[in-house]
Design a protein around this motif. Structure first.
Motif, PDB file in Angstrom:
ATOM      1  N   SER A 275       1.008  -1.136   0.143  1.00 51.64           N
ATOM      2  CA  SER A 275       0.112  -0.012  -0.021  1.00 51.64           C
ATOM      3  C   SER A 275       0.861   1.354   0.012  1.00 51.64           C
ATOM      4  N   THR A 276       2.070   1.033   0.427  1.00 52.20           N
ATOM      5  CA  THR A 276       2.912   2.166   0.290  1.00 52.20           C
ATOM      6  C   THR A 276       4.339   1.699  -0.092  1.00 52.20           C
ATOM      7  N   GLU A 277       5.195   2.579  -0.729  1.00 51.47           N
ATOM      8  CA  GLU A 277       6.586   1.914  -1.079  1.00 51.47           C
ATOM      9  C   GLU A 277       7.303   1.207  -0.019  1.00 51.47           C
ATOM     10  N   ALA A 278       7.189   1.740   1.402  1.00 55.06           N
ATOM     11  CA  ALA A 278       7.809   0.996   2.250  1.00 55.06           C
ATOM     12  C   ALA A 278       7.397  -0.167   2.615  1.00 55.06           C
ATOM     13  N   GLU A 279       6.112  -0.483   2.506  1.00 51.60           N
ATOM     14  CA  GLU A 279       5.409  -1.624   2.811  1.00 51.60           C
ATOM     15  C   GLU A 279       5.838  -2.673   1.557  1.00 51.60           C
ATOM     16  N   ALA A 280       6.001  -2.354   0.424  1.00 48.83           N
ATOM     17  CA  ALA A 280       6.365  -3.084  -0.535  1.00 48.83           C
ATOM     18  C   ALA A 280       7.942  -3.598  -0.412  1.00 48.83           C
ATOM     19  N   ARG A 281       8.628  -2.649   0.031  1.00 50.03           N
ATOM     20  CA  ARG A 281      10.080  -3.023   0.209  1.00 50.03           C
ATOM     21  C   ARG A 281      10.078  -4.017   1.376  1.00 50.03           C
ATOM     22  N   ALA A 282       9.293  -3.762   2.318  1.00 54.42           N
ATOM     23  CA  ALA A 282       9.272  -4.839   3.459  1.00 54.42           C
ATOM     24  C   ALA A 282       8.786  -6.119   3.093  1.00 54.42           C
ATOM     25  N   ASN A 283       7.569  -6.247   2.232  1.00 61.11           N
ATOM     26  CA  ASN A 283       7.256  -7.371   1.603  1.00 61.11           C
ATOM     27  C   ASN A 283       8.319  -8.254   0.931  1.00 61.11           C
ATOM     28  N   GLU A 284       9.293  -7.331   0.170  1.00 61.90           N
ATOM     29  CA  GLU A 284      10.279  -7.957  -0.750  1.00 61.90           C
ATOM     30  C   GLU A 284      11.431  -8.409   0.335  1.00 61.90           C
ATOM     31  N   GLN A 285      11.771  -7.600   1.388  1.00 58.84           N
ATOM     32  CA  GLN A 285      12.612  -8.006   2.365  1.00 58.84           C
ATOM     33  C   GLN A 285      12.239  -9.291   3.063  1.00 58.84           C
ATOM     34  N   VAL A 286      11.047  -9.567   3.500  1.00 52.51           N
ATOM     35  CA  VAL A 286      10.618 -10.681   3.969  1.00 52.51           C
ATOM     36  C   VAL A 286      10.903 -12.043   3.231  1.00 52.51           C
ATOM     37  N   LEU A 287      10.731 -11.924   1.910  1.00 53.15           N
ATOM     38  CA  LEU A 287      10.971 -13.114   0.969  1.00 53.15           C
ATOM     39  C   LEU A 287      12.410 -13.191   0.830  1.00 53.15           C
TER      40      LEU A 287
END
Length: 456
Positions: A275-287
């Protein structure tokens, strides 16, 4: 006429990211469950995608320790999906290196008939010694030899698909004549790689033959695509590289005597959405945090054709890697990965992280609007006719794309809002139905009017 994006859903087990199966939401057995693929196909159809695509290869890929391994045979799976969907195209990978033209032409014609004209074939030449040894060969055939075999394979397949004229079936009960033998054309092919005598035992299918897709970006691959392909799946990391590939392939297609508009270029994109760029980066980092780097190290050494133990996770790629010309495997992917590492000064660990999501395809983390912006930029600036959508996690990544990115693309007039009248896959890609190479042109009816003398 308004130009619309072509979207293809590239489906892979629990998602394209190698660690997707480790997430709490993922089913590690989904790769062999029909219901999983039915759900994905219906989500993509809800998003009015042109097609979906299943990769394949005649070997067990890598270590079974890394991710869900093995796959259902794609033509069998797509036949099941044909009965669970109405509109979406169904594209299967099949190798010209380890199949025979007659059997494969029959299978694709059958899928096209069962699906009402929605079949597509992703034509691959299959690199790798592992596959070669599964078919009694000591070594994989040379790159140029694989493409020479593929060209003859395609020529034979086209003859087989055309071996029945469209009106060969008469079905005249009164006369007792079911078919017209004069409209059956056995190939009688004798070539370097194949000898195929008789006509196909399946009538000509709704599309004439399936949509022809190709995924190689090497020099041999681009030459092959310019001659045969109607859609090209490609991996490109930058807009500039994608624009250069697009222009080159369109130019080659024109030089081969074909309409450049009849070949569609679809780069792969792995969208990681928040929903935000930070959230997208966090989702990527989880992977990325779930990557097992020893698996990635082994895979990278094999892809780069390096001895085991050559690479160090926190070091960089060796400076003396061989040139692409010395590689007999996946030439273009080799070059893409090496150039990515060099361009961004990545350590081996960082490179493995970058490859974990899409194996060299563009990974993009951002909001729905940012993902739509990236797609629009490549589409409108001469880099793509559409995209291979490769969700990092399935089914959630595909659902998010359909629910949040597709509406933006529709609002911008880039994507259809509904399918409309039923179409074949070829029609959906804006391609004509191919004429049968053996059919005689229709003769004009004889006039019943008296011939008038010429005026002098």
């Amino acid at each position: 006429m308004t130009r619309h994006l072509h979207l293809n859903a590239f489906l892979m087990s629990t998602g394209h990211h190698e660690a997707s199966w480790r997430l709490p939401e993922s089913d590690p057995y989904a790769h062999v469950e029909l219901d999983h693929y039915v759900r994905l196909a219906r989500i993509a159809e809800r998003g009015t995608f042109d097609s979906l695509f299943l990769a394949d290869g005649p070997q067990l890929w890598g270590s079974v320790g890394q991710r869900p391994a093995g796959a259902l045979e794609p033509l069998t799976l797509l036949t099941a999906l044909a009965t669970a969907t109405e509109h979406i195209g169904l594209i299967a990978t099949a190798s010209t290196s380890y199949n025979s033209p007659y059997n494969l032409a029959r299978k694709f014609a059958s899928l096209d008939i069962i699906s009402g004209g929605r079949a597509g074939w992703n034509i691959v030449t299959t690199a790798g010694a592992e596959a070669a040894r599964n078919f009694g060969l000591e070594h994989e055939p040379a790159h140029a030899d694989r493409y020479a075999r593929a060209a003859e394979f395609l020529d034979v397949a086209l003859k087989l698909w055309d071996s029945w004229e469209d009106d060969a079936i008469v079905a005249d009960k009164a006369s007792g004549v079911w078919g017209d033998d004069s409209k059956i054309h056995p190939p009688r092919h004798q070539g370097t790689y194949f000898s195929v005598d008789g006509a196909l035992n399946v009538p000509r299918s709704p599309q004439g033959y399936p949509l022809l897709v190709q995924a190689g970006s090497s020099e041999d691959g681009k030459a092959f695509a310019a001659r045969y392909a109607e859609a090209v799946f490609t991996a490109q990391q930058t807009l500039a590289d994608a624009q250069a590939f697009y222009a080159d392939l369109k130019s080659r297609t024109a030089a081969a005597g074909r309409d450049p508009g009849h070949i569609k270029v679809l780069p792969g994109i792995v969208p990681v959405i928040g929903s935000t760029e930070a959230e997208a980066r966090a989702n990527e980092q989880v992977l990325e945090d779930h990557i097992v780097y020893t698996h990635g190290l082994d895979r990278l050494e094999r892809l780069l054709q390096l001895p085991v133990g050559t690479l160090e996770l926190d070091g960089r790629l060796p400076a003396d890697l061989p040139p692409e010309s010395a590689i007999e495997g996946a030439k273009s992917r080799y070059t893409l990965i090496v150039e990515l590492a060099r361009r961004e000064s990545l350590t081996v660990r960082q490179l493995i992280g970058r490859l974990g999501g899409g194996r060299g395809h563009l990974t993009f983390a951002g909001t729905p609007e940012q993902v739509a912006d990236a797609i629009e930029t490549w589409f409108t600036q001469g880099a793509a006719d559409g995209f291979n959508i490769m969700p990092a996690v399935l089914p959630s990544g595909l659902e998010t794309f359909v629910d949040q990115v597709v509406p933006i693309l529709r609002t911008r007039g880039l994507l259809r809002t509904e399918y409309g009248p039923r179409q074949t896959l070829r029609e959906r890609y804006g391609l004509p139905r191919p004429a049968n190479q053996y059919a005689r042109p229709a003769q004009p009816a004889e006039s019943t009017q008296p011939v008038q003398p010429a005026l002098v």
